[in-house]
Write an enzyme that holds these catalytic residues in place. Structure first.
Site, short mmCIF file in Angstrom:
data_model
loop_
_atom_site.label_atom_id
_atom_site.label_comp_id
_atom_site.label_asym_id
_atom_site.label_seq_id
_atom_site.Cartn_x
_atom_site.Cartn_y
_atom_site.Cartn_z
N SER A 102 0.84 -1.19 0.00
CA SER A 102 0.00 0.00 0.00
C SER A 102 0.88 1.25 0.00
CB SER A 102 -0.89 -0.01 1.24
OG SER A 102 -1.68 1.14 1.27
N CYS A 103 0.44 2.30 -0.71
CA CYS A 103 1.19 3.56 -0.71
C CYS A 103 0.19 4.72 -0.67
CB CYS A 103 2.09 3.66 -1.94
SG CYS A 103 1.22 3.69 -3.51
N PRO A 104 0.67 5.95 -0.39
CA PRO A 104 -0.26 7.06 -0.17
C PRO A 104 -1.23 7.33 -1.33
CG PRO A 104 1.93 7.67 0.57
CD PRO A 104 2.06 6.34 -0.11
#
Lengths: 466, 149
Positions: A9-11
């Protein structure tokens, strides 16, 4: 063949999430003995979601994320938690690290594997039962961590009574040691643990410090477990919020978890507790004490009703304490009836809950049903705290139920004119000559309250779905 | 839904002129602006730098994927740029970056588009995919590689 589950997951959730996932899959392909399933939490939502089965079969877990990923479902597994970039950069060594770590922590896992099928099934069931959403989930996390403290503490205190109800007052005796373990220590940790793990459930590790500090303050301010619940939620949501709003330059980011978050969150929670929760709690307590003094001359049955309800309301909080201190105070003036009503009403909450867990199993979690057994012992020992885990987990239904039962018991005890000359001890004082009068009716009053508590719980608590 | 929906030959620049990180981002944004696909290139530039401040999009292996989600974007678009000499992009592996994909998407994007971009990101991990992008001779080659790999 080793199995790994991972989540990335990333921003923004546009690119890194998927590159990390692909890197992990590619790396696993190159290593011939590894199977991997990667869940992506990106802008499209969760894809290739890990099932409970996937997780339970996995040897290790990799979390490659720059956002908060729900950790609870991986409990009991060896987890490698890294930034999403690390997975893109070198997925292979990450997988090796996870497998190596899992290998080193194998002992724990083997234990799980050896447990027989029945245990696994019931474990699964109880897990499902306890899985609730949002605030309920946080509350349940706090309660489940608190429960062992209540059981260990309550039973230690009950054991100390075996040596005689005042045995613990003699310093250096085993009874005193048991009281120190149970009352002085385990019960003192109860509310901090509740608050700390509510906050932990909300904000992960950074929540523990402000939560426990807030819970400890709830204790020392006399606000009881209800104050602890407030402290826990306050600490959790505040820490979570601080995590999101405070942006530090990269070189200072290391200070976030060790200095900035603990200090800011603990200070804020602490100050809020002291200045916002403390004064009203004190005011409630002195107000109620004065009010009860004024009631002294009035109808005995109504006084018993009120004292009973107060005992069950917050179990150790200001309302309970006001009633208890009132009763103890009257002992000095040779008025013994209210004390009898107070003790009886303090015994019914754990007893009523114990009875309910026995009769209405579908309305309680597996953990609560087990805790019900210890609640019997705590109930007969006048350790009202035995009901706290149940009340904390479902306050809006449990508190009215136990208040009703306790109110009936208090009123009946006054009606029968039972009197009690000792301020504690539960069932252990009953056989001592001249301490309790009208013993038969006194026991009847307690039994009535227990049954009414159980019936109220049956009516108010919904069946849990499997 | 196909790759062509968000990239075409006019969004591909075989030899980037810039030699610094911020200039590359600016150059790629200008390409998108020239194609009239964003309404406010200053805003997009600012958002791209904001994203870099949170953590570099130079993901290593010679690839960078600066990206922006903004209401100033008309439709999901990818601009591709290549630098023969390599640029110091502050990459995670601290090596020079050669291949640049600027990804811009509107604030409200269809899942379809996002999934396609996710696929592109996944491809970038593969060595042979990157190698063929490095060796491509023309924008048409690049488009072909993106479509057929």
């Amino acid at each position: 063949m080793k199995k790994i589950v991972a989540t990335t997951s990333c921003p923004t959730g546009i690119a890194h999430t998927y590159m990390a996932a692909e890197s992990l899959i590619e790396a696993a392909k190159k290593m011939d003995n590894v199977e991997i399933k990667v869940e992506t939490q990106g802008s499209v939502g969760v894809e290739n979601e890990l099932s409970e089965k996937d997780i339970s079969e996995a040897d290790a877990v990799i979390i490659a994320a720059d956002t908060n990923v729900e950790m609870d479902r991986f409990s009991g597994k060896y987890v490698v938690n890294v930034s999403v970039g690390d997975a893109i950069d070198d997925a292979e060594s990450l997988i090796k690290r996870a497998l190596k770590g899992a290998e080193e922590n194998k002992d724990k896992k083997i234990e799980e594997d050896n447990s027989d099928l029945y245990n696994k099934v019931s474990e699964e069931k109880s897990k499902r039962k306890t899985e609730r959403r949002g605030a309920y989930k946080h509350l349940m996390t706090g309660v489940s961590f608190m429960l062992p403290f209540v059981v260990a503490g309550g039973l230690s205190i009950a054991l100390s009574f075996v040596f005689g109800i005042n045995a613990a007052e003699q310093e250096g005796t085993l009874a005193a040691a048991l009281m120190q373990i149970g009352g002085g220590t385990a019960f003192a940790l109860m509310v901090p643990i509740l608050a700390g793990y509510i906050a932990y459930s909300i904000a992960d590790r950074p929540g523990i410090a402000p939560g426990m500090i807030g819970g400890m303050l709830a204790n020392s301010l006399g606000s009881g477990f209800l104050g602890g619940i407030i402290a826990g939620f306050m600490a959790g949501y505040l820490t979570q919020w601080l995590k999101n709003v405070i942006k530090l330059p990269k070189s200072l980011q290391g200070l976030m978890p060790v200095l900035v978050l603990p200090l800011l969150s603990s200070l804020t929670v602490g100050l809020l507790m002291i200045y916002l929760i403390g004064p009203p709690v004190e005011a409630i307590m002195t107000g109620l004490e004065g009010w009860l003094q004024g009631m002294s001359g009035s109808n005995a049955v109504i006084l018993g009703l009120i004292l009973g309800a107060m005992m069950a309301f917050d179990m150790g909080g200001p309302v309970n304490k006001a009633a208890y201190t009132f009763g103890v105070g009257l002992l000095g003036s040779q008025i013994y009836e209210p004390m009898a009503a107070i003790m009886a009403a303090g015994m019914t909450p754990p007893l009523g809950l114990a009875l309910a867990t026995l009769l209405f199993k579908k309305r309680f979690t597996q953990q609560e049903i087990e805790a019900g057994k210890a609640a019997w012992v705590m109930g007969i020992s006048f350790i009202t705290e035995g009901a706290i885990p149940f009340a904390a987990a479902d306050p809006l239904r449990v508190i009215p139920s136990i208040m009703t039962g306790s109110a009936v018991t208090g009123a009946l005890s006054m009606l029968f004119g039972a009197s009690l000359k000792a301020p504690h001890g539960g069932i252990f004082v009953l056989p001592i000559p001249n301490v309790v009068t009208n013993l038969g009716f006194y026991v009847l009053a307690i039994a009535a309250g227990v049954i009414i508590t159980a019936i109220m719980l049956r009516l108010l608590k919904p069946q849990l779905v499997d | 839904m196909e790759v062509k929906e968000f990239i075409n030959t006019s969004l591909i620049k075989m030899n980037l002129e810039s030699s610094k990180k911020n200039e590359v981002i600016k150059e790629l944004i200008n390409i998108v602006a020239d194609n009239d696909l964003i309404t406010d290139s200053e805003e997009v530039y600012k958002k791209a730098l904001d994203r870099e401040a949170k953590g570099t999009t130079g993901v290593g292996k010679g690839v960078a994927i600066p990206h922006v989600k903004s209401s100033a974007v008309k439709k999901p678009t990818v601009a591709f740029g290549r630098s023969k000499d390599g640029i110091d992009y502050g990459s995670m592996d601290e090596k020079p970056t050669y291949l640049f994909f600027l990804i811009v998407v509107p604030e409200e994007s269809h899942d379809q588009h996002l999934k396609l971009l996710a696929q592109l990101s996944r491809k970038l991990v593969h060595d042979d995919f990157r190698e063929s992008l490095m060796e491509a001779k023309s924008p048409e080659d690049i488009l072909d590689i993106l479509e057929n790999n």
